[in-house]
Scaffold this active site. Sequence first.
Site, PDB file in Angstrom:
ATOM      1  N   LYS A  20       7.092  -6.117   8.102  1.00  0.00           N
ATOM      2  CA  LYS A  20       6.422  -4.949   7.530  1.00  0.00           C
ATOM      3  C   LYS A  20       7.482  -3.889   7.253  1.00  0.00           C
ATOM      4  O   LYS A  20       8.299  -3.578   8.121  1.00  0.00           O
ATOM      5  CB  LYS A  20       5.381  -4.432   8.528  1.00  0.00           C
ATOM      6  CG  LYS A  20       4.541  -3.291   7.992  1.00  0.00           C
ATOM      7  CD  LYS A  20       3.369  -3.032   8.932  1.00  0.00           C
ATOM      8  CE  LYS A  20       2.550  -1.833   8.505  1.00  0.00           C
ATOM      9  NZ  LYS A  20       1.380  -1.611   9.331  1.00  0.00           N
ATOM     10  N   ASP A  65      -7.501   2.091  14.246  1.00  0.00           N
ATOM     11  CA  ASP A  65      -7.756   1.539  12.911  1.00  0.00           C
ATOM     12  C   ASP A  65      -8.246   0.097  13.022  1.00  0.00           C
ATOM     13  O   ASP A  65      -7.802  -0.779  12.281  1.00  0.00           O
ATOM     14  CB  ASP A  65      -6.484   1.638  12.055  1.00  0.00           C
ATOM     15  CG  ASP A  65      -6.780   1.592  10.557  1.00  0.00           C
ATOM     16  OD1 ASP A  65      -7.966   1.724  10.183  1.00  0.00           O
ATOM     17  OD2 ASP A  65      -5.838   1.418   9.767  1.00  0.00           O
ATOM     18  N   VAL A  81       4.102  -5.626   3.287  1.00  0.00           N
ATOM     19  CA  VAL A  81       4.257  -6.660   4.307  1.00  0.00           C
ATOM     20  C   VAL A  81       4.682  -7.943   3.581  1.00  0.00           C
ATOM     21  O   VAL A  81       4.071  -8.319   2.583  1.00  0.00           O
ATOM     22  CB  VAL A  81       2.950  -6.916   5.090  1.00  0.00           C
ATOM     23  CG1 VAL A  81       3.167  -7.992   6.149  1.00  0.00           C
ATOM     24  CG2 VAL A  81       2.464  -5.637   5.752  1.00  0.00           C
ATOM     25  N   GLY A 125       0.851  -1.195   0.000  1.00  0.00           N
ATOM     26  CA  GLY A 125       0.000   0.000   0.000  1.00  0.00           C
ATOM     27  C   GLY A 125       0.875   1.229   0.000  1.00  0.00           C
ATOM     28  O   GLY A 125       2.087   1.131  -0.196  1.00  0.00           O
ATOM     29  N   GLY A 126       0.258   2.382   0.225  1.00  0.00           N
ATOM     30  CA  GLY A 126       0.992   3.625   0.225  1.00  0.00           C
ATOM     31  C   GLY A 126       2.064   3.622   1.309  1.00  0.00           C
ATOM     32  O   GLY A 126       3.108   4.249   1.182  1.00  0.00           O
ATOM     33  N   PHE A 127       1.817   2.879   2.389  1.00  0.00           N
ATOM     34  CA  PHE A 127       2.708   2.849   3.548  1.00  0.00           C
ATOM     35  C   PHE A 127       3.983   2.056   3.272  1.00  0.00           C
ATOM     36  O   PHE A 127       4.994   2.243   3.900  1.00  0.00           O
ATOM     37  CB  PHE A 127       1.964   2.180   4.716  1.00  0.00           C
ATOM     38  CG  PHE A 127       1.819   0.710   4.490  1.00  0.00           C
ATOM     39  CD1 PHE A 127       2.749  -0.168   5.026  1.00  0.00           C
ATOM     40  CD2 PHE A 127       0.801   0.210   3.712  1.00  0.00           C
ATOM     41  CE1 PHE A 127       2.655  -1.525   4.781  1.00  0.00           C
ATOM     42  CE2 PHE A 127       0.696  -1.137   3.476  1.00  0.00           C
ATOM     43  CZ  PHE A 127       1.631  -2.007   4.006  1.00  0.00           C
ATOM     44  N   GLY A 128       3.951   1.086   2.368  1.00  0.00           N
ATOM     45  CA  GLY A 128       5.056   0.153   2.144  1.00  0.00           C
ATOM     46  C   GLY A 128       4.514  -1.234   1.877  1.00  0.00           C
ATOM     47  O   GLY A 128       3.484  -1.374   1.219  1.00  0.00           O
TER      48      GLY A 128
END
Length: 447
Positions: free
Chosen positions: A196, A302, A181, A176-179
């Site tokens: 992650k 979340d 896993v 995703g935008g975050f990186g």
Amino acid sequence: MSDANEMELKILDFLKLNGKSTALRISKEIGPDKPTVNRHLYNLEIKHQVFKINEMPPVWDLMEKGNEVKQTPKPEQTSPTTRDTHEEKDVKDLLRSGGLKAHLIASELGQPTKTIKKQLYSMEKEGKVQKCAKTSIWTLNEEDSNGSYTQERDYRLGSNSGLSQSFDEITKLAEGGFGCVYKVKHIYDGKIYAVKKVDLIEKADSEVKALARLDHPHIVRYITCWSDSENCTSTREGSKVSNIKTYLFIQMEFCEGGTLTTWIKDRNLTNKQRNEEDILKIFYEIISGVEYIHSNKLIHRDLKPDNILFSSDGRVKIGDFGLVVAQTTDSGDPIERSKRRGTPPYMSPEQENKKDYDEKTDIFPLGLIWFEMLWKISTGMERVKLWPDLRNQRFPDGFCDVYTIENKFIKEMLSFTPEDRPHAKDMKEKLEMFFSLDQNLLSQKTI
Ligand code: ATP
Ligand code: MG
């Protein structure tokens, strides 16, 4: 052919050629705006030609790869041999890391379990895989398991880092935008872990600090972390620019049982029974984990099925502490929060609009999650219609009659005003009391 049919065929063709994709990407690639693509995707979903993999943003894939093949003129994509080889490769890549049950292969590949089972049985006939009759775990036959090992080692994580030299990347679980896993295997201890990889920006360490602090049977177990830099190239004004990016790698226990999203989807897309005792046990374990998070003066922010995982023995493991925050400052004052951080469908009303919410924000999504576990939502359209009602404590016909006690609890958890929602601790106690939960039930296997 009508315009609508033509557009649907274009979408099916796109998914066939490019694999799963979001509406935004499809819209960028084939022309029409995102709402139009979305409308056609939901139509195709009703016709059982596509299905959604993730909720935010939804990732779409073909229901049965090859369904649309009959309608497409491109011969190189139409041969069943080509299709099988492609799917076979994905299955083989996964099994190279060790044996897996069919439903886990399906969840990792974002495919229905039925499709994967069909694939596995046809591979079994050709002697490529075998199934253990006792455990139902599928493994690769020897010749195939050695096949591409050297190639896999080329994909090592962050090749510059000393620590990352110790892993083989097995498969990318999410991006995703975050990186990303990854599911990885430690070269020395031979164990499987999840790693992650996130951008090492300011405050990126709050996730790792929270995880390292928490030690609970229903929170994903943290192992260690490290940072690593990678050389990235991008194109700016026609010329290539190279810059160094630093990432944080978080090593955790690997939750082999997949996510609650898969659990729910599995039951929504098939006629698989929902066992009320299992649901209660899962929910009780979630509440126990949340109670522990809150007792550590943290807020998860979340909570949603994607972030609730299962270990191999079916125990709940709450993950993704990417948005975790402290409940108060060190001196006990309330902290001003950033608005609208989280996942909109599951976000509490105050998390959407206010800056001074507390841990009760985590209770709201739990009400939605409990409902989703109990109630079958067959299509995306049904979900779109039902969701706003649910968020306003309005339940579908029949729900209150079938689940009278649950309905009362869920309604309370979905209260608009945070003060009207129960604390996780009280909720846990009430569950124990109302459903006469005992430790024997709680120690049984869930899935
Ligand atoms: P963000 O921190 O930006 O919210 P994210 O939601 O994409 O990132 P995670 O939820 O931590 O990140 O992980 C994404 C997905 O990766 C999960 O939904 C799950 O499918 C898989 N995953 C994450 N951690 C594990 C784990 N420990 N074991 C197995 N799978 C995992
Ligand atoms: Mg997540």
